[in-house]
Structure formats: C-alpha cells, structure tokens
Design a protein around this motif. Structure first.
Motif, PDB file in Angstrom:
ATOM      1  N   LYS A  59       0.822  -1.201   0.000  1.00 33.09           N
ATOM      2  CA  LYS A  59       0.000   0.000   0.000  1.00 33.09           C
ATOM      3  C   LYS A  59       0.860   1.256   0.000  1.00 33.09           C
ATOM      4  O   LYS A  59       1.826   1.361   0.733  1.00 33.09           O
ATOM      5  N   SER A  60       0.448   2.214  -0.828  1.00 25.62           N
ATOM      6  CA  SER A  60       1.165   3.480  -0.876  1.00 25.62           C
ATOM      7  C   SER A  60       0.950   4.250   0.413  1.00 25.62           C
ATOM      8  O   SER A  60      -0.130   4.197   1.018  1.00 25.62           O
ATOM      9  N   ILE A  61       1.978   4.981   0.804  1.00 27.99           N
ATOM     10  CA  ILE A  61       1.897   5.786   2.031  1.00 27.99           C
ATOM     11  C   ILE A  61       2.965   6.871   1.962  1.00 27.99           C
ATOM     12  O   ILE A  61       3.998   6.699   1.303  1.00 27.99           O
ATOM     13  N   VAL A  62       2.701   7.990   2.623  1.00 26.78           N
ATOM     14  CA  VAL A  62       3.725   9.028   2.766  1.00 26.78           C
ATOM     15  C   VAL A  62       3.700   9.546   4.198  1.00 26.78           C
ATOM     16  O   VAL A  62       2.627   9.721   4.780  1.00 26.78           O
ATOM     17  N   ILE A  63       4.894   9.741   4.774  1.00 27.03           N
ATOM     18  CA  ILE A  63       4.981  10.306   6.122  1.00 27.03           C
ATOM     19  C   ILE A  63       6.015  11.437   6.128  1.00 27.03           C
ATOM     20  O   ILE A  63       6.956  11.424   5.344  1.00 27.03           O
ATOM     21  N   GLY A  96       5.161  -1.031   5.054  1.00 23.03           N
ATOM     22  CA  GLY A  96       4.253   0.119   5.140  1.00 23.03           C
ATOM     23  C   GLY A  96       3.916   0.496   6.572  1.00 23.03           C
ATOM     24  O   GLY A  96       3.048   1.341   6.802  1.00 23.03           O
ATOM     25  N   GLU A  97       4.605  -0.125   7.552  1.00 26.31           N
ATOM     26  CA  GLU A  97       4.370   0.242   8.956  1.00 26.31           C
ATOM     27  C   GLU A  97       5.199   1.484   9.288  1.00 26.31           C
ATOM     28  O   GLU A  97       6.330   1.619   8.815  1.00 26.31           O
ATOM     29  N   THR A  98       4.631   2.358  10.127  1.00 21.54           N
ATOM     30  CA  THR A  98       5.307   3.614  10.439  1.00 21.54           C
ATOM     31  C   THR A  98       5.573   3.738  11.937  1.00 21.54           C
ATOM     32  O   THR A  98       4.937   3.065  12.746  1.00 21.54           O
TER      33      THR A  98
END
Ligand code: SD4
Length: 330
Positions: free
Chosen positions: A34-38, A300-302
């Motif tokens: 899954k796409s993600i941005v932080i 994808g874990e933050t």
C-alpha cells in the motif's frame, strides 16, 4: 518469432530503458504494497497531500517526495525551509537538502544560497553528475547552469527575526521543552519525507534552512545521507529533525534503518537510535536537545520517537490524513 526478430520489434516500439522500467513496474504490481507518505511535523500535512497526489497518479515514490517537500520550500511563512527560512548569523539564508531512491541513488546540496528548491538541485546532482554532494558556490553554479533562477530567500519576516536576534546574538540550539513548544506553534520545521509507491519502492527527501543563526558554512544532518535521511528498499527508510550535530553523532537515520533490519518495529528502531545518544552523551546533556525520528518499513508500517516531548509525524495513506504525537524518551 525468433529472439532476434522479437528484440527488433520491441526495439522499434520502445527504448530499452522504458521497457525495463515497465517490466519492473509490472513485477512491483505483483506484490503490491500500500502506498503511504509520512513527514516530520504536523505542519507538513499539505506537503504530504501533494506527495499523495503523485502516488495515486501512479508516480514513483521519488517523484512524490520530491514534489511533496517542494511545498514548504516555496512557502515564505515556513521559517525552517527554503524561501523565508531563517538565516545564519550573518543574515545569509543557506539551504541543505538530500534525496535518496529505492535503488540507492543519492544526491545532496549543502550551504546552497539564493535557490528556493534545494531539493530539485539535490535530485539533479543525483541524476546528472557522477557525484553525490555539491556545496556552496559550486552547488549554486551547478543550479544556475541547469536553469534555476537566483532569488532573495530572506523575506522581510525572517530579516526582522534575524535583526531581533542580533541584539543579543546568543546562539543556543540546545533548547528547553518550553522553547520547543513556542517554536512549533510558529514553525513547521525541517521536513523529512518518506514514501512507498504502488511498485513497492521506497524513497525519501529532506530539506531545511538549518539551525537559525548558525555560523556561516555550518552544515547539519539534513543533507547528509545516513544522518538526516536513509533509505534501504529491502528494509525501510528513516529521516530526522532537530539538532543536526547530535543526529550526525549517531548516524541517526542509518542507525534507525539498521535497527529495523534486525527486526525492530519502526517506533522501536527510532527509540533505539535515541537511546544510543543518551548512552553516549548522558541524560543531562540530552535533556536540552531535541531530536525526532520518523521511520517507515517496507511493509508500510510507520513509527516515530523523539528525545523530548512535542514532536509530531504527519501521515497520509488511503485512509486519509493523520497526525501522530510521538512518544519521547526523556
Ligand atoms: C539542522 N536538523 O540543520 C536541522 C534543523 C532542524 O528542525 O531539523 N530543525 O540541524
């Protein structure tokens, strides 16, 4: 069709570089994550939004973080990044930035003057030179040769703040919790941004005007690969904000990524890096230093962690936009 004919046909249809890119895109989709941005700091939700637009349009994580961090770089109200960034003690705004992609490509500029988008120059260093870092006049010359325009980065607001600082001329990056609270109300602070794209690739970018009122020529952690930013597609990525001297001391972002490599969650990994500094320099010293790390693993874990309270991380994924308050060590 024999192999030669096949190659000729394909060659007529698309250059090989495009072909290999498309093939890797296809491979990526097979095990799509899954796409993600932080990003560091709650004020960077707008930057995340810009990066997210790129990701959902199918762009690479590299394009996403590049476009994302350009948002605060262009914002004159953000006094820690790009245009309107607070100057050094001589009243000169000098920018530091770096970028790293999933394939270990890196580029950085340090002490860059008069160019708003330091991150774009860093990306060009990565893509157009055999080098990985350019500093000062050389970085500016390179930017001008590539069509960037000189601009005055010292806004009337940042000039006023500098003039007020000059009255006392006290440089004290070591800080207190109260000072950090005041600064956060006014500033968005340095941006470190990490993303995963639809091909499961990671990239990161970090850009800043550095510690306000620093010595002319001082470089912090933000443009140093391994300190302000590190990406390893097999493991994850990390970025830092805070007193750069302390982040450099522990090779901060690389330390976070290595902790994830050995099985720690992103949050634990950020904490482990901070514990290393406390062990090295002692608690009384660290109680006056703010450092915040953000981390994203390749699942994808933050996670995030800071030395002192009041650090935040902005997250954007398909569920929407969110701000996480970091736990702190001290
Ligand atoms: C530096 N790490 O130049 C940067 C400053 C920073 O929030 O992150 N400020 O040391």
């Amino acid at each position: 069709m024999n192999r030669r004919k096949f190659v000729q046909t394909i060659g007529a249809l698309a250059p090989l570089t495009t072909l290999s890119k498309n093939l890797s895109a296809f491979e990526g989709n097979v095990s799509q994550k899954k796409s993600i941005v932080i990003s560091t700091w709650s004020g960077n939700t707008k930057a995340n939004e810009k990066a997210w637009e790129q990701l959902i349009a199918g762009k690479s994580a590299l394009d996403a973080v590049h476009q994302g961090v350009m948002v605060p770089e262009a914002d004159p109200e953000d006094m820690s990044v790009g245009l309107g960034g607070l100057p050094d003690r001589d009243g000169i705004v000098t920018l530091d930035a770096c970028i790293m992609d999933h394939a270990g490509n890196i580029g950085a500029v340090m002490g860059l003057e008069n160019i708003v988008h330091a991150i774009s120059v860093a990306r060009l260093v990565m893509e157009k030179t055999p080098h990985v870092q350019l500093v000062g006049d050389g970085a500016l010359q390179f930017a001008l040769e590539h069509g960037f325009e000189k601009e005055n980065l010292l806004t009337s607001k940042s000039k006023k703040a500098w003039k007020a600082w000059l009255k006392q001329s006290q440089y004290n990056p070591m800080t207190t919790v109260e000072e950090i609270e005041k600064r956060i109300e006014k500033n968005h602070d340095t941006i470190g941004m990490l993303a995963i794209d639809s091909f499961s690739n990671l990239s990161g970018a970090c850009t800043t005007s550095g510690m306000a009122y620093k010595l002319h020529g001082r470089v912090g952690d933000s443009p140093i690969i391994g300190a302000g930013l590190y990406v390893d597609n097999e493991v994850g990525a990390a970025s830092a904000t805070g007193v750069g001297e302390e982040v450099v001391r522990i090779c901060g972002s690389h330390t976070v990524v290595e902790a994830m490599r050995y099985g720690h969650s992103p949050e634990e990994a950020c904490k482990i890096a901070l514990e290393r500094l406390v062990k090295m320099k002692g608690k009384p010293y660290c109680q006056k230093v703010q450092i915040g790390f953000i981390a994203l693993n390749n699942k994808g874990e933050t996670g995030c962690y800071s030395l002192l309270p009041n650090f935040t991380m902005a997250v954007r994924n398909e569920e929407g936009s969110n701000v996480i308050s970091s736990k702190s060590l001290l």
